[in-house]
Write a protein that holds these residues in place. Structure first.
Motif, PDB file in Angstrom:
ATOM      1  N   ILE A   1     -10.257  -8.718  -1.696  1.00 32.42           N
ATOM      2  CA  ILE A   1     -10.428  -7.258  -1.714  1.00 32.42           C
ATOM      3  C   ILE A   1      -9.114  -6.604  -2.133  1.00 32.42           C
ATOM      4  O   ILE A   1      -9.101  -5.642  -2.889  1.00 32.42           O
ATOM      5  CB  ILE A   1     -10.863  -6.724  -0.326  1.00 32.42           C
ATOM      6  N   PHE A   2      -8.002  -7.167  -1.640  1.00 30.57           N
ATOM      7  CA  PHE A   2      -6.690  -6.603  -1.995  1.00 30.57           C
ATOM      8  C   PHE A   2      -6.474  -6.674  -3.506  1.00 30.57           C
ATOM      9  O   PHE A   2      -6.026  -5.705  -4.120  1.00 30.57           O
ATOM     10  CB  PHE A   2      -5.580  -7.357  -1.254  1.00 30.57           C
ATOM     11  N   LEU A   3      -6.842  -7.820  -4.065  1.00 33.38           N
ATOM     12  CA  LEU A   3      -6.708  -7.971  -5.519  1.00 33.38           C
ATOM     13  C   LEU A   3      -7.503  -6.877  -6.226  1.00 33.38           C
ATOM     14  O   LEU A   3      -7.017  -6.234  -7.168  1.00 33.38           O
ATOM     15  CB  LEU A   3      -7.196  -9.366  -5.931  1.00 33.38           C
ATOM     16  N   ALA A   4      -8.739  -6.643  -5.738  1.00 29.76           N
ATOM     17  CA  ALA A   4      -9.585  -5.611  -6.343  1.00 29.76           C
ATOM     18  C   ALA A   4      -8.925  -4.243  -6.219  1.00 29.76           C
ATOM     19  O   ALA A   4      -8.896  -3.463  -7.181  1.00 29.76           O
ATOM     20  CB  ALA A   4     -10.962  -5.612  -5.681  1.00 29.76           C
ATOM     21  N   VAL A   5      -8.365  -3.948  -5.034  1.00 31.55           N
ATOM     22  CA  VAL A   5      -7.722  -2.645  -4.829  1.00 31.55           C
ATOM     23  C   VAL A   5      -6.577  -2.461  -5.820  1.00 31.55           C
ATOM     24  O   VAL A   5      -6.451  -1.410  -6.456  1.00 31.55           O
ATOM     25  CB  VAL A   5      -7.187  -2.524  -3.381  1.00 31.55           C
ATOM     26  N   VAL A   6      -5.758  -3.504  -5.972  1.00 29.71           N
ATOM     27  CA  VAL A   6      -4.577  -3.377  -6.838  1.00 29.71           C
ATOM     28  C   VAL A   6      -4.993  -3.188  -8.291  1.00 29.71           C
ATOM     29  O   VAL A   6      -4.493  -2.294  -8.987  1.00 29.71           O
ATOM     30  CB  VAL A   6      -3.659  -4.615  -6.681  1.00 29.71           C
ATOM     31  N   ILE A   7      -5.963  -3.991  -8.746  1.00 30.49           N
ATOM     32  CA  ILE A   7      -6.382  -3.875 -10.149  1.00 30.49           C
ATOM     33  C   ILE A   7      -6.963  -2.488 -10.406  1.00 30.49           C
ATOM     34  O   ILE A   7      -6.644  -1.826 -11.396  1.00 30.49           O
ATOM     35  CB  ILE A   7      -7.391  -4.996 -10.488  1.00 30.49           C
ATOM     36  N   LYS A   8      -7.805  -2.031  -9.445  1.00 31.01           N
ATOM     37  CA  LYS A   8      -8.405  -0.713  -9.588  1.00 31.01           C
ATOM     38  C   LYS A   8      -7.326   0.375  -9.633  1.00 31.01           C
ATOM     39  O   LYS A   8      -7.413   1.330 -10.418  1.00 31.01           O
ATOM     40  CB  LYS A   8      -9.329  -0.472  -8.389  1.00 31.01           C
ATOM     41  N   CYS A   9      -6.306   0.180  -8.818  1.00 27.62           N
ATOM     42  CA  CYS A   9      -5.250   1.180  -8.721  1.00 27.62           C
ATOM     43  C   CYS A   9      -4.402   1.215  -9.994  1.00 27.62           C
ATOM     44  O   CYS A   9      -3.935   2.267 -10.417  1.00 27.62           O
ATOM     45  CB  CYS A   9      -4.377   0.868  -7.521  1.00 27.62           C
TER      46      CYS A   9
ATOM     47  N   LYS B   1      -7.056   8.598  -8.446  1.00 28.10           N
ATOM     48  CA  LYS B   1      -6.495   9.915  -8.227  1.00 28.10           C
ATOM     49  C   LYS B   1      -5.007   9.869  -8.574  1.00 28.10           C
ATOM     50  O   LYS B   1      -4.299   8.957  -8.171  1.00 28.10           O
ATOM     51  CB  LYS B   1      -6.687  10.299  -6.756  1.00 28.10           C
ATOM     52  N   LYS B   2      -4.542  10.838  -9.341  1.00 21.33           N
ATOM     53  CA  LYS B   2      -3.133  10.889  -9.696  1.00 21.33           C
ATOM     54  C   LYS B   2      -2.261  10.974  -8.431  1.00 21.33           C
ATOM     55  O   LYS B   2      -2.573  11.753  -7.526  1.00 21.33           O
ATOM     56  CB  LYS B   2      -2.878  12.143 -10.539  1.00 21.33           C
TER      57      LYS B   2
ATOM     58  N   TYR C   1       0.829  -1.207   0.000  1.00 23.99           N
ATOM     59  CA  TYR C   1       0.000   0.000   0.000  1.00 23.99           C
ATOM     60  C   TYR C   1       0.864   1.258   0.000  1.00 23.99           C
ATOM     61  O   TYR C   1       0.523   2.267  -0.606  1.00 23.99           O
ATOM     62  CB  TYR C   1      -0.936   0.012   1.215  1.00 23.99           C
ATOM     63  N   TYR C   2       1.994   1.169   0.703  1.00 24.85           N
ATOM     64  CA  TYR C   2       2.868   2.326   0.831  1.00 24.85           C
ATOM     65  C   TYR C   2       3.452   2.709  -0.528  1.00 24.85           C
ATOM     66  O   TYR C   2       3.541   3.885  -0.881  1.00 24.85           O
ATOM     67  CB  TYR C   2       3.973   1.981   1.825  1.00 24.85           C
ATOM     68  N   TRP C   3       3.859   1.687  -1.309  1.00 22.30           N
ATOM     69  CA  TRP C   3       4.547   1.986  -2.572  1.00 22.30           C
ATOM     70  C   TRP C   3       3.649   1.870  -3.801  1.00 22.30           C
ATOM     71  O   TRP C   3       4.096   2.180  -4.901  1.00 22.30           O
ATOM     72  CB  TRP C   3       5.781   1.085  -2.725  1.00 22.30           C
ATOM     73  N   LEU C   4       2.390   1.421  -3.615  1.00 26.91           N
ATOM     74  CA  LEU C   4       1.484   1.308  -4.780  1.00 26.91           C
ATOM     75  C   LEU C   4       1.420   2.614  -5.583  1.00 26.91           C
ATOM     76  O   LEU C   4       1.492   2.579  -6.820  1.00 26.91           O
ATOM     77  CB  LEU C   4       0.079   0.895  -4.335  1.00 26.91           C
TER      78      LEU C   4
ATOM     79  N   GLY D   1       1.357   5.034 -10.147  1.00 28.30           N
ATOM     80  CA  GLY D   1       1.104   6.431 -10.478  1.00 28.30           C
ATOM     81  C   GLY D   1      -0.256   6.909 -10.021  1.00 28.30           C
ATOM     82  O   GLY D   1      -0.606   8.071 -10.230  1.00 28.30           O
ATOM     83  N   TYR D   2      -1.037   5.995  -9.401  1.00 30.43           N
ATOM     84  CA  TYR D   2      -2.359   6.383  -8.913  1.00 30.43           C
ATOM     85  C   TYR D   2      -2.475   6.052  -7.439  1.00 30.43           C
ATOM     86  O   TYR D   2      -1.808   5.138  -6.943  1.00 30.43           O
ATOM     87  CB  TYR D   2      -3.459   5.631  -9.673  1.00 30.43           C
ATOM     88  N   MET D   3      -3.355   6.801  -6.752  1.00 28.69           N
ATOM     89  CA  MET D   3      -3.650   6.449  -5.368  1.00 28.69           C
ATOM     90  C   MET D   3      -4.628   5.270  -5.387  1.00 28.69           C
ATOM     91  O   MET D   3      -5.509   5.199  -6.238  1.00 28.69           O
ATOM     92  CB  MET D   3      -4.284   7.630  -4.622  1.00 28.69           C
ATOM     93  N   TYR D   4      -4.472   4.360  -4.410  1.00 28.51           N
ATOM     94  CA  TYR D   4      -5.426   3.240  -4.329  1.00 28.51           C
ATOM     95  C   TYR D   4      -6.736   3.750  -3.736  1.00 28.51           C
ATOM     96  O   TYR D   4      -6.785   4.840  -3.150  1.00 28.51           O
ATOM     97  CB  TYR D   4      -4.836   2.106  -3.489  1.00 28.51           C
ATOM     98  N   ASP D   5      -7.772   2.971  -3.903  1.00 26.21           N
ATOM     99  CA  ASP D   5      -9.088   3.297  -3.350  1.00 26.21           C
ATOM    100  C   ASP D   5      -9.030   3.170  -1.831  1.00 26.21           C
ATOM    101  O   ASP D   5      -8.929   2.071  -1.294  1.00 26.21           O
ATOM    102  CB  ASP D   5     -10.124   2.331  -3.934  1.00 26.21           C
ATOM    103  N   ASP D   6      -9.068   4.316  -1.152  1.00 27.75           N
ATOM    104  CA  ASP D   6      -8.838   4.321   0.282  1.00 27.75           C
ATOM    105  C   ASP D   6      -9.890   3.514   1.038  1.00 27.75           C
ATOM    106  O   ASP D   6      -9.562   2.697   1.902  1.00 27.75           O
ATOM    107  CB  ASP D   6      -8.814   5.770   0.782  1.00 27.75           C
ATOM    108  N   ALA D   7     -11.160   3.712   0.676  1.00 31.25           N
ATOM    109  CA  ALA D   7     -12.238   3.026   1.404  1.00 31.25           C
ATOM    110  C   ALA D   7     -12.096   1.513   1.253  1.00 31.25           C
ATOM    111  O   ALA D   7     -12.176   0.762   2.233  1.00 31.25           O
ATOM    112  CB  ALA D   7     -13.592   3.493   0.885  1.00 31.25           C
ATOM    113  N   LEU D   8     -11.847   1.077   0.015  1.00 28.26           N
ATOM    114  CA  LEU D   8     -11.731  -0.364  -0.231  1.00 28.26           C
ATOM    115  C   LEU D   8     -10.548  -0.953   0.536  1.00 28.26           C
ATOM    116  O   LEU D   8     -10.627  -2.051   1.098  1.00 28.26           O
ATOM    117  CB  LEU D   8     -11.563  -0.586  -1.742  1.00 28.26           C
ATOM    118  N   SER D   9      -9.434  -0.189   0.568  1.00 30.01           N
ATOM    119  CA  SER D   9      -8.254  -0.702   1.258  1.00 30.01           C
ATOM    120  C   SER D   9      -8.513  -0.806   2.756  1.00 30.01           C
ATOM    121  O   SER D   9      -8.021  -1.714   3.413  1.00 30.01           O
ATOM    122  CB  SER D   9      -7.047   0.198   0.987  1.00 30.01           C
ATOM    123  N   LYS D  10      -9.347   0.120   3.277  1.00 30.55           N
ATOM    124  CA  LYS D  10      -9.662   0.025   4.707  1.00 30.55           C
ATOM    125  C   LYS D  10     -10.561  -1.171   4.969  1.00 30.55           C
ATOM    126  O   LYS D  10     -10.433  -1.839   6.004  1.00 30.55           O
ATOM    127  CB  LYS D  10     -10.311   1.322   5.183  1.00 30.55           C
TER     128      LYS D  10
END
Lengths: 531, 180
Positions: A485-493, A498-499, A412-415, A420-429
């Motif tokens: 969920i993590f897989l979903a976050v990464v694919i979405k990211c 957000k840039k 999450y720190y280096w994603l 180049g995009y921020m991960y989906d914060d809500a999903l990651s939580k």
């Protein structure tokens, strides 16, 4: 560490160098540390899901007492291959992936020192695991002797899968050794001018020490499996008492590898949380040099504690005391580390982004795993805990809420830097909270089961353990699903969002944040300047 | 720096590869090292596989040591194999003779080999066998049976804290390796 970086922002220059191949060839032939790092990370996640699916089978069988879903022999195959895949296929390649991505960027190097070797050390891994998984489809089935492959279970009583197992482990070992050599050579020779050893980020230090451990013990593992191979198929008697060998010697040689191996899986985790905790506490790491020395002492001690896995084999009293005290001694440098993390947070301006949440969970839950390890270190009580679910609880707290959670913190720190995009914060939580609750439901009751005497690696259990096992299984299924969920976050990211700025975390330190996000294909072709 | 970075890389790689091979060798070196270590300390419970000298240190009548006998069959050997006495009490230094019974219950001729082990391991060095069936192969024809002798004494120098020792025999089928 203060860095004053002159950024190589000459993107035109980058494009010029960017003769990336397309499609499959790009990935097959790549020598770029970022590509190889990504492949390691994806491979480890796929293996994590495969090994996780096996854990689901185990928990489904243990949902109720009695035998209902699978045969005992298949259960043994599941526990064995689950262990092998999670150790060699999920945790270790994930760390190597992080090392590949981050170490050159952190030390200001353009790439790893040996890029072609790097390509090879990744690409032999899929073959290793294909061989291992192929053994499910042969006559006797996959290895069923436990990931520790104790002789004579893996020799005299083998189901015919020993050769598959041995060659798979050989290839995994070669891959790890090559990866480790690459890490050491990179760190020793490729640091930017001015980056002395004691200016390196702690992340780099922990991987440096881990790589040395790998170079020292993976060849011993290779020797052990070779002896198992010749005992099984070529009539030698290294571990066969009938021919003058000694099965207990197997355990000595195996655990001489095996104990450093468990630190190979946790020292990089220390490096990751030592990066994230200062970033989100907005304070420099407390006690940097003590962290370096503590890591080195843990690595040294790991070579003289192996027999604490073997207290019940009938060692003399002196041996038991020696290994008990040495094991307990490890709590001292580990305690230094936990103290330093807490001291880093003390009076810091803490914010709770997802990497920080995973790091905090790491500190607390890894410490629980450390304490149960101390309990197991005590010889007299180990006689009771040996081979019970207490041991299973202990090492899953250390490896799942320890190593795995640290990998999530790092990911999450280096994603943002990677994609180049921020991960989906809500999903990651959601990912974090679901994982945190389910992982404790999964592993905490195992302590009680073990203390009450439930043996590990058995597909059935006595009726009084039924309630706890039901909850453990529910926790297991929930934890397994949460990882999707993590897989979903990464694919979405990867697809967008957000840039991300070059440095999306205001407290973050280090050279990797001085390059734009996503990190260009080539970075630091001219070394940065460091004060 | 006089050397180019590439030369430095090569030097480091060479050193590390050397360490890899050394550690691979060390894995195998642990086998003889372990044997030597156990011969000196008796840690793995292995007893000597040649006959010991008759006791010349006298009998220590002030101590009584319990010696227990147990037997195991390894996988797939169709024999019956049992100690005829399960437990005896001896004074250290005193010579004793016990017998084990073995019967080949199959219709094939089989050569067996008994491998002894003493627990606690430290006592292995003090368990002296004058004569033992475990020194040799034991061939048995189909349905044949035999009483096998073990003559031993416990060394009077047995450490004070050991009052019971257990001698375990595991019987292996060595027909194939002897005939080949």
């Amino acid at each position: 560490m203060t860095t004053d970086v002159i950024q190589d922002t000459d993107h035109q220059h980058d494009e010029h160098h960017d003769h990336k191949m397309t499609g499959l060839k790009r990935w097959l032939y790549t020598t770029n540390h970022k590509d190889i790092g990504s492949m390691y990370l994806w491979f480890s996640f796929i293996m994590f899901l495969v090994g996780g699916a096996m854990a689901m089978v185990i928990r489904a069988e243990l949902f109720q007492p009695g035998l209902q879903i699978i045969e005992p022999d298949f259960f043994n195959q599941m526990t064995t291959v689950h262990g092998l895949i999670m150790v060699f296929g999920a945790i270790m390649p994930a760390f190597t992936g992080l090392a590949n991505w981050m170490i050159p960027m952190m030390v200001g190097a353009p790439d790893m020192a040996l890029p072609r070797l790097n390509n090879w050390s990744f690409w032999i891994l899929p073959f290793a695991f294909s061989i291992l998984l192929m053994s499910f489809f042969i006559g006797g089935g996959a290895p069923n002797f436990g990931w520790t492959f104790y002789a004579p279970l893996s020799t005299t009583y083998s189901n015919g899968s020993t050769a598959f197992f041995v060659f798979a482990v050989h290839i995994m070992g070669i891959s790890s050794i090559m990866g480790a050599i690459n890490i050491v050579v990179t760190i020793m020779n490729m640091r930017a001018p001015g980056m002395t050893y004691m200016k390196m980020p702690l992340f780099v230090w922990t991987f440096f020490i881990t790589a040395y451990l790998l170079i020292a013990v993976m060849p011993v593992l290779a020797g052990t499996v070779t002896m198992v191979l010749t005992d099984t198929y070529f009539g030698t008697s290294f571990f066969d008492a009938a021919g003058g060998g000694d099965p207990v010697m197997f355990q000595h040689i195996f655990w001489f590898f095996g104990h450093p191996e468990v630190y190979i899986m946790i020292l990089p985790a220390f490096g990751i949380v030592s990066t994230t905790i200062p970033a989100f506490s907005r304070k420099p790491l407390f006690g940097y040099s003590s962290m370096v020395y503590a890591t080195a002492s843990i690595a040294f001690l790991s070579f003289i504690v192996w027999a604490h896995h073997m207290f019940t084999t009938g060692m003399p009293l002196f041996g038991e005391l020696f290994f008990m005290y040495c094991t307990m001694l490890i709590a001292v440098p580990t305690g230094v580390k936990v103290f330093n993390w807490v001291a880093t947070m003390w009076r810091g301006a803490i914010s709770f982004e997802t990497p920080m949440l995973f790091s905090l969970a790491f500190v607390i839950l890894f410490t629980i795993g450390g304490f149960s390890g101390l309990m197991l270190a005590m010889t007299p009580v180990d006689f009771q805990y040996h081979d019970t679910y207490f041991v299973v609880a202990h090492f899953h707290y250390v490896l799942v809420t320890g190593a795995l959670f640290s990998i999530y913190a790092g990911a999450y720190y280096w994603l943002p830097k990677w994609t180049g995009y921020m991960y989906d914060d809500a999903l990651s939580k959601w990912h974090f909270w679901c994982s945190l609750i389910s992982v404790n439901l999964l592993f905490f009751p195992m302590h009680f089961l073990g203390l009450a005497g439930m043996p590990r690696r058995i597909p059935d259990y006595a009726l009084q353990f039924a309630d706890f096992n039901k909850w453990v299984s529910i926790g297991g299924f929930a934890f397994g699903l949460s990882q999707l969920i993590f897989l979903a976050v990464v694919i979405k990211c990867i697809k967008g969002g957000k840039k991300a700025e070059a440095k999306p975390w205001d407290g973050a330190e280090g050279l990797e944040w001085t390059v734009p996000s996503p990190a260009p294909y080539h970075t630091f072709e001219k070394p940065p300047k460091i004060d | 720096m006089t050397k180019t970075p590439d030369q430095n890389v090569q030097k480091t790689v060479k050193k590390l590869v050397l360490v890899v091979f050394a550690m691979f060798g060390f894995g195998f070196a642990m086998v003889p090292l372990y044997d030597v270590f156990c011969d000196i300390t008796g840690l793995n419970g292995k007893t000597a596989n040649t006959a010991a000298q008759v006791n010349d240190k006298g009998v220590d009548e002030s101590r009584i040591v319990t010696v227990q006998f147990i037997s195991h069959l390894s996988k797939g050997i169709p024999w019956q194999f049992e100690p005829m006495v399960r437990e005896i009490k001896v004074h250290p230094g005193e010579m004793k003779l016990v017998k084990f019974y073995a019967k080949n219950e199959s219709s094939k001729d089989i050569i067996g080999q008994a491998v002894p082990s003493v627990s606690p391991g430290q006592a292995a060095l003090y368990f002296q066998k004058i004569e033992c069936f475990c020194f040799n192969h034991q061939p048995l024809k189909a349905r044949e049976d035999v009483e096998m002798a073990l003559q031993f004494y416990v060394d009077p120098e047995l450490p004070e804290h050991i009052s019971t020792l257990t001698l375990s025999y595991t019987l292996y089928d060595v027909t194939e390796s002897v005939e080949s």
